[in-house]
Design an enzyme around this catalytic site. Sequence first.
Site, short mmCIF file in Angstrom:
data_model
loop_
_atom_site.label_atom_id
_atom_site.label_comp_id
_atom_site.label_asym_id
_atom_site.label_seq_id
_atom_site.Cartn_x
_atom_site.Cartn_y
_atom_site.Cartn_z
N LYS A 1 0.82 -1.20 0.00
CA LYS A 1 0.00 0.00 0.00
C LYS A 1 0.86 1.26 0.00
O LYS A 1 0.41 2.35 -0.34
CB LYS A 1 -0.86 0.03 1.28
CG LYS A 1 -1.78 -1.14 1.46
CD LYS A 1 -2.45 -1.04 2.84
CE LYS A 1 -3.24 -2.26 3.18
NZ LYS A 1 -3.69 -2.22 4.59
N GLU B 1 7.75 2.16 -5.93
CA GLU B 1 7.91 1.72 -4.53
C GLU B 1 7.96 2.90 -3.58
O GLU B 1 8.42 3.99 -3.96
CB GLU B 1 9.23 0.94 -4.38
CG GLU B 1 9.09 -0.56 -4.56
CD GLU B 1 8.53 -1.27 -3.34
OE1 GLU B 1 7.91 -0.61 -2.48
OE2 GLU B 1 8.72 -2.48 -3.23
N ASP B 2 7.54 2.68 -2.36
CA ASP B 2 7.68 3.73 -1.34
C ASP B 2 9.13 3.80 -0.85
O ASP B 2 9.72 4.87 -0.79
CB ASP B 2 6.73 3.48 -0.16
CG ASP B 2 6.81 2.07 0.42
OD1 ASP B 2 7.56 1.22 -0.10
OD2 ASP B 2 6.11 1.80 1.42
N ASP C 1 14.61 -0.83 1.36
CA ASP C 1 15.31 -0.91 2.64
C ASP C 1 16.32 -2.05 2.55
O ASP C 1 17.42 -1.87 2.01
CB ASP C 1 14.24 -1.12 3.73
CG ASP C 1 14.74 -0.97 5.14
OD1 ASP C 1 15.94 -1.17 5.38
OD2 ASP C 1 13.93 -0.69 6.04
N LYS D 1 17.15 3.41 1.30
CA LYS D 1 18.07 3.25 2.43
C LYS D 1 19.20 2.34 1.98
O LYS D 1 19.06 1.12 2.01
CB LYS D 1 17.34 2.55 3.60
CG LYS D 1 16.46 3.41 4.45
CD LYS D 1 15.98 2.59 5.67
CE LYS D 1 14.83 3.22 6.37
NZ LYS D 1 14.27 2.37 7.45
N PHE E 1 13.71 4.57 11.00
CA PHE E 1 12.35 4.14 10.65
C PHE E 1 11.47 5.36 10.47
O PHE E 1 11.35 6.19 11.36
CB PHE E 1 11.77 3.21 11.71
CG PHE E 1 10.46 2.60 11.27
CD1 PHE E 1 10.44 1.55 10.38
CD2 PHE E 1 9.24 3.13 11.69
CE1 PHE E 1 9.24 1.00 9.92
CE2 PHE E 1 8.04 2.59 11.25
CZ PHE E 1 8.04 1.53 10.36
P1 XMP Z 1 12.66 -4.14 2.21
O1 XMP Z 1 13.41 -4.28 3.51
O2 XMP Z 1 12.16 -5.47 1.73
O3 XMP Z 1 11.43 -3.23 2.60
O4 XMP Z 1 13.47 -3.38 1.17
C1 XMP Z 1 10.42 -3.06 1.77
C2 XMP Z 1 9.16 -2.59 2.44
O5 XMP Z 1 9.25 -2.50 3.87
C3 XMP Z 1 8.59 -1.36 4.34
N1 XMP Z 1 9.56 -0.47 5.02
C4 XMP Z 1 9.24 0.55 5.81
N2 XMP Z 1 8.04 1.01 6.19
N3 XMP Z 1 9.09 2.72 7.42
C5 XMP Z 1 7.97 2.10 7.00
O6 XMP Z 1 6.88 2.56 7.33
C6 XMP Z 1 10.35 2.32 7.10
O7 XMP Z 1 11.32 2.93 7.51
C7 XMP Z 1 10.42 1.16 6.25
N4 XMP Z 1 11.45 0.48 5.72
C8 XMP Z 1 10.88 -0.53 4.97
C9 XMP Z 1 8.01 -0.69 3.10
O8 XMP Z 1 6.68 -1.10 2.89
C10 XMP Z 1 8.86 -1.20 1.97
O9 XMP Z 1 8.22 -1.21 0.71
MG MG Z 2 6.32 -1.12 0.16
#
Ligand code: XMP
Ligand code: MG
Length: 189
Positions: free
Chosen positions: A53, A109-110, A113, A142, A163
């Site tokens: 989302k 993507e948002d 990470d 990140k 975060f």
């Molecule tokens: P990864 O670790 O798989 O992360 O690259 C992907 C998804 O994890 C969520 N995400 C976060 N959500 N604050 C959030 O609210 C954060 O700092 C954060 N870091 C990761 C996010 O949905 C992302 O697409």
């Molecule tokens: Mg996401």
Amino acid sequence: MKNNSEDIKETIDNRFSEILFDKNDIEKAAQRVAEQINNDYVNTTPVLVVVLKGAVMWAGDLFKYVSIDAETDFINISSYKGGTKSSGQIELITDLTVDINGRDVILIEDIVDTGLSLDYLKKMLVNERGAKSVAVATMLNKNAVRKADVSVEYVGFDIDDVFIVGYGLDYKEIWRNIPFVGIINPEVI
Ligand code: XMP
Ligand code: MG
């Protein structure tokens, strides 16, 4: 219950210790990224796939400035189970409706990470769905915490390992509706 706009603003501010990017910063970044996409995809009609989302608000900004012919679709995957750390387990919740076989795909993507979610998506879309190419346009990146060696083609902002919430990003499903990317006040969680 507070009932005037001055008090409501104060209440909102108290939930966050810092605003990293406000809606104007983010819209400008969206415009810059969209221009890169417009230049890179002149001879094709890509499918812009919004990763639900979290990417909804960023996608809304980006879409306004992507002026080439493009299709749009949505996919919902879950990697966080409601907290502040990635579980590493990725689950497909809602699938695409467009057949992307042979198509150029841009994932919206948002945040990238660990990169585990993006790695899962890119591999699935190429290996199982036959996408010709898969790029990503992320609002936030990140770099420091990468666990998967995945390429990130378009970035709104690079951020440190903190975060964050707002502008689509949640903590336990709340605060996606906040109109800035901010850091939670540790006293409220
Ligand atoms: P990864 O670790 O798989 O992360 O690259 C992907 C998804 O994890 C969520 N995400 C976060 N959500 N604050 C959030 O609210 C954060 O700092 C954060 N870091 C990761 C996010 O949905 C992302 O697409
Ligand atoms: Mg996401």
